[in-house]
Design a protein around this motif. Sequence first.
Motif, PDB file in Angstrom:
ATOM      1  N   GLY A  91     -14.795  -0.782  -3.151  1.00 37.34           N
ATOM      2  CA  GLY A  91     -13.406  -1.090  -3.484  1.00 37.34           C
ATOM      3  C   GLY A  91     -12.948  -2.400  -2.882  1.00 37.34           C
ATOM      4  N   ARG A  94     -14.495  -5.212  -4.984  1.00 38.01           N
ATOM      5  CA  ARG A  94     -13.772  -5.364  -6.257  1.00 38.01           C
ATOM      6  C   ARG A  94     -12.437  -6.060  -6.040  1.00 38.01           C
ATOM      7  NH1 ARG A  94     -15.869  -0.104  -7.233  1.00 38.01           N
ATOM      8  NH2 ARG A  94     -13.951   0.852  -6.451  1.00 38.01           N
ATOM      9  N   LEU A  95     -11.732  -5.699  -4.978  1.00 35.46           N
ATOM     10  CA  LEU A  95     -10.442  -6.329  -4.690  1.00 35.46           C
ATOM     11  C   LEU A  95     -10.609  -7.817  -4.418  1.00 35.46           C
ATOM     12  CD1 LEU A  95      -7.404  -6.146  -4.106  1.00 35.46           C
ATOM     13  CD2 LEU A  95      -8.000  -5.519  -1.741  1.00 35.46           C
ATOM     14  N   SER A  98     -11.319  -9.702  -7.625  1.00 41.12           N
ATOM     15  CA  SER A  98     -10.153  -9.861  -8.501  1.00 41.12           C
ATOM     16  C   SER A  98      -9.223 -10.950  -7.991  1.00 41.12           C
ATOM     17  CB  SER A  98      -9.397  -8.532  -8.629  1.00 41.12           C
ATOM     18  OG  SER A  98      -8.774  -8.168  -7.409  1.00 41.12           O
ATOM     19  N   THR A 204       3.248   1.547   1.869  1.00 39.99           N
ATOM     20  CA  THR A 204       2.758   2.483   0.855  1.00 39.99           C
ATOM     21  C   THR A 204       3.214   3.919   1.076  1.00 39.99           C
ATOM     22  OG1 THR A 204       0.715   2.901   2.100  1.00 39.99           O
ATOM     23  CG2 THR A 204       0.688   1.086   0.492  1.00 39.99           C
ATOM     24  N   SER A 217      -6.513  -0.516  -3.199  1.00 39.30           N
ATOM     25  CA  SER A 217      -5.366  -1.308  -3.652  1.00 39.30           C
ATOM     26  C   SER A 217      -5.771  -2.328  -4.709  1.00 39.30           C
ATOM     27  CB  SER A 217      -4.720  -2.022  -2.461  1.00 39.30           C
ATOM     28  OG  SER A 217      -4.304  -1.098  -1.488  1.00 39.30           O
ATOM     29  N   SER A 218      -4.753  -2.903  -5.354  1.00 36.58           N
ATOM     30  CA  SER A 218      -4.972  -3.912  -6.396  1.00 36.58           C
ATOM     31  C   SER A 218      -4.256  -5.203  -6.024  1.00 36.58           C
ATOM     32  CB  SER A 218      -4.430  -3.410  -7.733  1.00 36.58           C
ATOM     33  OG  SER A 218      -3.002  -3.302  -7.683  1.00 36.58           O
ATOM     34  N   LEU A 219      -4.595  -6.266  -6.723  1.00 39.50           N
ATOM     35  CA  LEU A 219      -3.924  -7.541  -6.506  1.00 39.50           C
ATOM     36  C   LEU A 219      -2.437  -7.418  -6.802  1.00 39.50           C
ATOM     37  CD1 LEU A 219      -3.691 -10.542  -5.977  1.00 39.50           C
ATOM     38  CD2 LEU A 219      -4.602 -10.965  -8.275  1.00 39.50           C
ATOM     39  N   ASP A 220      -2.064  -6.683  -7.842  1.00 39.28           N
ATOM     40  CA  ASP A 220      -0.644  -6.508  -8.162  1.00 39.28           C
ATOM     41  C   ASP A 220       0.105  -5.853  -7.003  1.00 39.28           C
ATOM     42  OD1 ASP A 220      -0.905  -7.646 -10.647  1.00 39.28           O
ATOM     43  OD2 ASP A 220      -1.058  -5.753 -11.733  1.00 39.28           O
ATOM     44  N   GLU A 221      -0.520  -4.864  -6.375  1.00 36.97           N
ATOM     45  CA  GLU A 221       0.114  -4.208  -5.237  1.00 36.97           C
ATOM     46  C   GLU A 221       0.262  -5.166  -4.062  1.00 36.97           C
ATOM     47  OE1 GLU A 221      -1.071   0.443  -5.301  1.00 36.97           O
ATOM     48  OE2 GLU A 221      -2.763  -0.965  -5.334  1.00 36.97           O
TER      49      GLU A 221
END
Length: 234
Positions: A91, A94-95, A98, A204, A217-221
């Motif tokens: 994860g 991947r983060l 991105s 969070t 988590s994601s880039l948007d978050e």
Amino acid sequence: MDAIVWDMDGTLVDSEPIWSIATFELAEHLGAPLTAEKRQETIGGSFSNTFRVCATNASVTPTRELEQTWYAWMVDRMGQLFAEHLHVDDGIVRLLDSIHRAGIPMAVATNTPRVLAQPALDALGEELFATTICGDEVAHGKPAPDMYLEAVTRLGATAADTLVFEDSTTGMAAAVAAGCTVIGLPADEHTTVADGVTTIGQLTGTPPQGNAVLAASSLDEITDWFTRLRGARG
């Protein structure tokens, strides 16, 4: 958000348990076991700090010559332990990928010397970072702000618009002193959160879980977290 700077141990890789093994072994070799509380004093610091804590705990005078001898031992021992136990969460990779593909420059700022940090950087994908700065490459490691000031300069960013992720009290203090926007990833409730830091749990609504929340988590978050923090700072 101009850029992101990451701490490494305990933030991008769950290597603190590996460091604990070597640190407890070092203390035993010097003549006295460390308590869990004393071990906390070494987290996020330089080897010089770790050696001083272990030596003083064993009533050994921490001379420069002894430090160099045990530094060589630590390099060898950590190399063995990393080869056996180092794991990088998919994860996290991947983060990072991105963020890299989105064109946001990133750096790693770690108190770990280059020779020990390189295996973890290779596992993460060092090509994803615009620059990496290790503890033996600045005059003063964390908690001094030097490493983060250097990272901001290399990234061509401004400190307030640079987001830093840190798990240790020492690292959080360094990033705050550099003027960065800081998100803390304390491993548990026993980790002191430096003044001026908002934890990932506060953002969070989750309990402290080290880098586990980050890995999911994601880039948007992350962008949303940064926007909220910068808005609060004004």
